[in-house]
Design a protein around this motif. Structure first.
Motif, PDB file in Angstrom:
ATOM      1  N   GLY A 163       0.777  -1.222   0.000  1.00 16.10           N
ATOM      2  CA  GLY A 163       0.000   0.000   0.000  1.00 16.10           C
ATOM      3  C   GLY A 163       0.815   1.281   0.000  1.00 16.10           C
ATOM      4  N   VAL A 164       0.190   2.334  -0.501  1.00 14.56           N
ATOM      5  CA  VAL A 164       0.844   3.627  -0.654  1.00 14.56           C
ATOM      6  C   VAL A 164       1.126   4.278   0.701  1.00 14.56           C
ATOM      7  N   LEU A 165       0.150   4.268   1.605  1.00 18.42           N
ATOM      8  CA  LEU A 165       0.365   4.887   2.905  1.00 18.42           C
ATOM      9  C   LEU A 165       1.437   4.137   3.696  1.00 18.42           C
ATOM     10  N   THR A 166       1.471   2.831   3.563  1.00 20.19           N
ATOM     11  CA  THR A 166       2.523   2.049   4.227  1.00 20.19           C
ATOM     12  C   THR A 166       3.889   2.486   3.723  1.00 20.19           C
ATOM     13  N   ALA A 167       4.001   2.733   2.421  1.00 20.81           N
ATOM     14  CA  ALA A 167       5.272   3.208   1.850  1.00 20.81           C
ATOM     15  C   ALA A 167       5.638   4.577   2.408  1.00 20.81           C
ATOM     16  N   VAL A 168       4.665   5.460   2.508  1.00 23.59           N
ATOM     17  CA  VAL A 168       4.919   6.802   3.044  1.00 23.59           C
ATOM     18  C   VAL A 168       5.389   6.708   4.490  1.00 23.59           C
ATOM     19  N   GLU A 169       4.710   5.889   5.291  1.00 29.13           N
ATOM     20  CA  GLU A 169       5.079   5.753   6.703  1.00 29.13           C
ATOM     21  C   GLU A 169       6.480   5.172   6.857  1.00 29.13           C
ATOM     22  N   ASP A 170       6.798   4.159   6.064  1.00 26.50           N
ATOM     23  CA  ASP A 170       8.131   3.557   6.146  1.00 26.50           C
ATOM     24  C   ASP A 170       9.205   4.543   5.696  1.00 26.50           C
ATOM     25  N   PHE A 171       8.910   5.332   4.673  1.00 26.80           N
ATOM     26  CA  PHE A 171       9.857   6.368   4.241  1.00 26.80           C
ATOM     27  C   PHE A 171      10.094   7.374   5.362  1.00 26.80           C
ATOM     28  N   LEU A 172       9.026   7.826   5.997  1.00 23.90           N
ATOM     29  CA  LEU A 172       9.163   8.809   7.066  1.00 23.90           C
ATOM     30  C   LEU A 172       9.954   8.253   8.241  1.00 23.90           C
ATOM     31  N   ARG A 173       9.799   6.970   8.529  1.00 27.63           N
ATOM     32  CA  ARG A 173      10.544   6.371   9.632  1.00 27.63           C
ATOM     33  C   ARG A 173      12.053   6.433   9.402  1.00 27.63           C
ATOM     34  N   GLU A 174      12.460   6.329   8.141  1.00 31.14           N
ATOM     35  CA  GLU A 174      13.897   6.348   7.856  1.00 31.14           C
ATOM     36  C   GLU A 174      14.416   7.748   7.546  1.00 31.14           C
ATOM     37  N   ALA A 175      13.561   8.627   7.029  1.00 29.05           N
ATOM     38  CA  ALA A 175      14.030   9.932   6.548  1.00 29.05           C
ATOM     39  C   ALA A 175      13.822  11.063   7.545  1.00 29.05           C
ATOM     40  N   ASP A 176      12.858  10.911   8.447  1.00 36.94           N
ATOM     41  CA  ASP A 176      12.555  11.956   9.422  1.00 36.94           C
ATOM     42  C   ASP A 176      13.519  11.811  10.599  1.00 36.94           C
TER      43      ASP A 176
END
Length: 270
Positions: free
Chosen positions: A191-204
């Protein structure tokens, strides 16, 4: 009857354009042009400001490439996004509305973030389809572009409904040959939101904090931007009333339920 269901990212223009104004955006990269609705909005914005618009889409709608050629400041890159991003320069704003699956979206965001950081430019990215039905379920326009191990079992003939996790054969919202849906909902890399959340976990990070805003309408608009950018507070204040707004979410649920009833009616009558 598909024109009855508003679905374009351009529906968010009243939310997006003020953000572009606050950030003084001139150069824009758009992933996924499809019918060109948002492309035309962005072409107008960048053209009025002496900027540029780069549209990445390997298979846009008929006439899109010709339309792009008519505008000197619009550049069409006819490649899949993950191939095209390797040669992209930094931009003032990015629009991500291509293939709606975990593998594509998280790699798009990682590539965009890398481009911006290498150029020492703040990140401002707008993503579509972060709500139902793509939030926790992969949709595939081109399944072959998603490697094994990232690609879930999927079907072009099954559809989805709001209150059912399982897919339905020949029923519900479905691609009718134009896209496939993952057979399972939720879980890792789905899913798209799962991708966004995982990206934020590594990039934020503390060194480079990121803000995320979720507007729960028209399949969901997600906005990621650098919290340290000089324009970030203005954008955050403007977007706050829209973020996770329960009334907007309820209206979106209502419109989707009505549309799904129309689909059921069509299926029964066919």
């Amino acid at each position: 009857m598909s024109e009855l269901l508003i679905h374009s990212m351009s529906e968010f223009s009243s939310v997006i354009l003020p953000c572009l104004d606050h950030a003084k955006v001139r150069e824009v990269v758009e992933i996924g042009s499809e019918f060109g609705g948002m492309s035309k909005v962005l072409a107008g914005w960048t053209g009025e400001r002496g900027g540029s618009l780069t549209c990445i889409d390997p298979e846009p709608a008929d006439g899109f490439a010709e339309w792009a050629d008519e505008h000197q400041h619009v550049h069409h890159v006819a490649k899949p996004s993950l191939d095209a991003l390797g040669s992209c320069d930094a931009a003032d704003a990015w629009f991500v509305d291509g293939d709606h699956n975990y593998y594509t979206v998280i790699h798009e965001l990682q590539a965009i973030d890398r481009i911006q950081r290498e150029a020492d430019r703040p990140l401002l990215a707008f993503m579509h389809d972060v709500s139902w039905p793509c939030a926790r379920r992969d949709f595939y326009y081109a399944p072959d572009r998603v490697p094994p191990g990232w690609r879930h079992p999927h079907s072009y003939d099954h559809g989805v409904r709001l209150d059912a996790d399982e897919v339905l054969a020949g029923r519900g919202m479905r691609g009718m040959g134009s896209f496939a849906v993952a057979l399972e909902i939720g879980g890792p890399r789905n899913g798209v939101l799962t991708a966004v959340e995982d990206f934020l976990r590594e990039a934020d990070t503390e060194d480079r904090p990121l803000f995320y805003v979720h507007v729960p309408a028209v399949f969901g608009l997600g906005i990621i931007f650098d919290a340290s950018a000089h324009w970030s507070n203005e954008i955050a204040e403007f977007l706050l009333p829209y973020h996770a707004n329960p009334l907007i979410a309820r209206l979106e649920e209502n419109r989707l339920r009505n549309w799904l009833e129309v689909i059921d009616w069509q299926d029964r009558c066919s």
